[in-house]
Design an enzyme around this catalytic site. Structure first.
Site, PDB file in Angstrom:
ATOM      1  N   ARG A  14      -2.642  -2.584  -3.947  1.00 10.76           N
ATOM      2  CA  ARG A  14      -3.968  -1.249  -3.320  1.00 10.76           C
ATOM      3  C   ARG A  14      -3.695   0.017  -3.918  1.00 10.76           C
ATOM      4  NH1 ARG A  14      -5.664   2.451   0.650  1.00 10.76           N
ATOM      5  NH2 ARG A  14      -7.795   2.971   0.552  1.00 10.76           N
ATOM      6  N   ARG A  65     -13.358  13.559   7.638  1.00 16.36           N
ATOM      7  CA  ARG A  65     -14.368  13.849   6.610  1.00 16.36           C
ATOM      8  C   ARG A  65     -15.260  14.681   6.775  1.00 16.36           C
ATOM      9  NH1 ARG A  65     -12.502   9.583   3.642  1.00 16.36           N
ATOM     10  NH2 ARG A  65      -9.683   9.516   3.343  1.00 16.36           N
ATOM     11  N   GLU A 101      -7.832  -6.303   5.108  1.00 16.66           N
ATOM     12  CA  GLU A 101      -7.667  -5.225   3.481  1.00 16.66           C
ATOM     13  C   GLU A 101      -6.681  -6.632   3.009  1.00 16.66           C
ATOM     14  OE1 GLU A 101      -9.433  -1.516   4.561  1.00 16.66           O
ATOM     15  OE2 GLU A 101      -9.694  -0.996   2.745  1.00 16.66           O
ATOM     16  N   ASN A 159       0.946  -1.233   0.005  1.00 22.01           N
ATOM     17  CA  ASN A 159       0.119  -0.198   0.148  1.00 22.01           C
ATOM     18  C   ASN A 159       1.158   0.657  -0.099  1.00 22.01           C
ATOM     19  OD1 ASN A 159      -1.673   2.255   0.149  1.00 22.01           O
ATOM     20  ND2 ASN A 159      -3.085   1.012   2.251  1.00 22.01           N
ATOM     21  N   HIS A 164     -13.716   1.902  -0.398  1.00 23.39           N
ATOM     22  CA  HIS A 164     -13.659   0.254   1.168  1.00 23.39           C
ATOM     23  C   HIS A 164     -13.843  -0.649  -0.017  1.00 23.39           C
ATOM     24  CE1 HIS A 164     -13.705   3.713   4.360  1.00 23.39           C
ATOM     25  NE2 HIS A 164     -12.834   3.312   4.006  1.00 23.39           N
TER      26      HIS A 164
END
Ligand code: ADP
Length: 366
Positions: free
Chosen positions: A60, A210, A353, A8, A149
């Site tokens: 990713r 956010r 993940e 990632n 996601h």
């Protein structure tokens, strides 16, 4: 042993995990920060890995636009396309490209696979993904809901089906991925038919920093009346909003402990956070029809007893009722927390993940 290296790569960081897919165990992991040169970061990672050599590499990638609906083997055309999609994900895709180029240079002989956060949501129907804006603008600039996601929502949907002893293609569920970033997804017959994030990860639920959903006119209002530049507005909504904007703290644990001590600002923030999620549960129930399960995952979803309780309270008339004692139990595995006989099973299903990316990468080897 068939270790897959999961990468990632951000613009200034390199996160890696070496995963044995047969046992689903993470053998090694690391985070290299303040990266200015990805080739150097890969040299450091190879040193840290020692004499273990991966079989393949899974990357990713946040934004795959409309064309990537599943993982792909990386070649020059794929790299070029991920680069082009940087306009939709300027904070993520450039860092991914740097990481992919670094990995291809360091391991030229290995199969490398890109796994996209947007891919799982490519099954959304038009009424879920289209915004009611000028369609000439939408078409020219690729403006639509993509959702993110996806790797986590797909992994959790599969684990949920296994837990319920169902085929994935028969699963109807709402999945709440509540971490620093947060999103809900509506799963019908095992596929994503709606999700709360949009063109970017800014839309939808209240997150750590956010805003999630707001009146889009706020953007122009701040520009005109508060004289903020468009970059300042963008930064404010992404980095200084959500729990951080409401309370000054972005970590739910801090907000919860302030609320426990009677801090009204924190109490109100928890109410805003949970009410937004209730709105999505209601909306998705109306879109999906009857569901098998309401599923909590990621940092908040897996760990916050209070937030799971607050989100589900008052939803008994929808068949959603949790058992207070079961909700208290801490466990690393998938578990049910609803009361016996409830029509909707409320589950906590841990996401992973990195494992999901490793499994999808390994499929290309067989
Ligand atoms: P990311 O989106 O960065 O992967 P995670 O899924 O790890 O984030 O979730 C991180 C968030 O989970 C933290 O901001 C924190 O608020 C929340 N969290 C973790 N543990 C707990 C806990 N025990 N109680 C409440 N919230 C928690």
């Amino acid at each position: 042993m068939r270790p897959i290296l999961v990468i990632n790569s951000g613009s200034s960081s390199l996160k890696y995990q070496l995963v044995d897919v047969d046992s689903s165990v993470a053998l090694q992991s690391g985070l290299i920060e303040r990266v200015t040169d990805h080739a150097m970061a890969f040299k450091q990672m190879i040193q840290e890995l020692g004499d273990v050599s991966p079989l393949a590499i899974g990357h990713r990638v946040v934004h795959g636009g409309s064309e990537f609906s599943k993982p792909v083997i990386i070649d020059n055309a794929v790299i070029a396309r991920i680069k082009e999609l940087s306009s939709l994900a300027p904070l993520h895709n450039p860092g991914h490209v740097a990481g992919i180029e670094g990995a291809v240079a360091a391991f030229p002989e290995l199969v490398q696979v890109a796994v996209f956060d947007t891919a799982f949501h490519q099954t959304m129907p038009v009424e879920s993904y289209r915004y009611a804006i000028d369609q000439k603008l939408a078409d020219e600039y690729g403006i639509r809901r993509y959702g993110f996601h996806g790797t986590s929502h797909a992994f959790v949907a599969q684990k949920t089906a296994e837990f319920l002893g169902k085929d994935l293609s028969e699963l109807n569920a709402i999945i709440l991925h509540l971490g620093n970033g947060a999103s809900a997804s509506a799963i019908k017959n095992g596929e994503s038919i709606n999700t709360s994030m949009g063109l970017t990860p800014l839309q939808g639920l209240v997150m750590g920093t956010r805003s999630g959903d707001i009146d889009p006119a706020i953007v122009a209002y701040l520009e005109r009346v508060a004289k903020m530049s468009i970059d300042e507005v963008d930064a404010s909504l992404n980095k200084n909003a959500g729990l951080k904007g409401l309370t000054g703290d972005s970590d739910l644990r801090d907000v919860e402990s302030r609320a426990k001590a009677g801090d009204q600002v924190a109490i109100d923030a928890l109410a805003v956070y949970s009410m937004r999620i209730k709105h999505y549960i209601g909306a998705y129930l109306a879109q999906i029809g009857p569901i098998d399960a309401l599923v909590f995952t990621a940092g908040v979803g897996e760990n916050s007893v209070e937030m799971r309780s607050q989100i589900t309270s008052g939803l008994e008339h929808l068949g959603i009722k949790i058992d207070a004692a079961k909700n208290q139990l801490r466990d690393k595995s998938a578990r049910e927390i609803s009361v016996e006989g409830a029509s909707v099973k409320v589950l906590v299903v841990p996401t992973n993940e990195e494992l999901a990316i490793a499994l999808q990468t390994a499929e290309f080897l067989s």
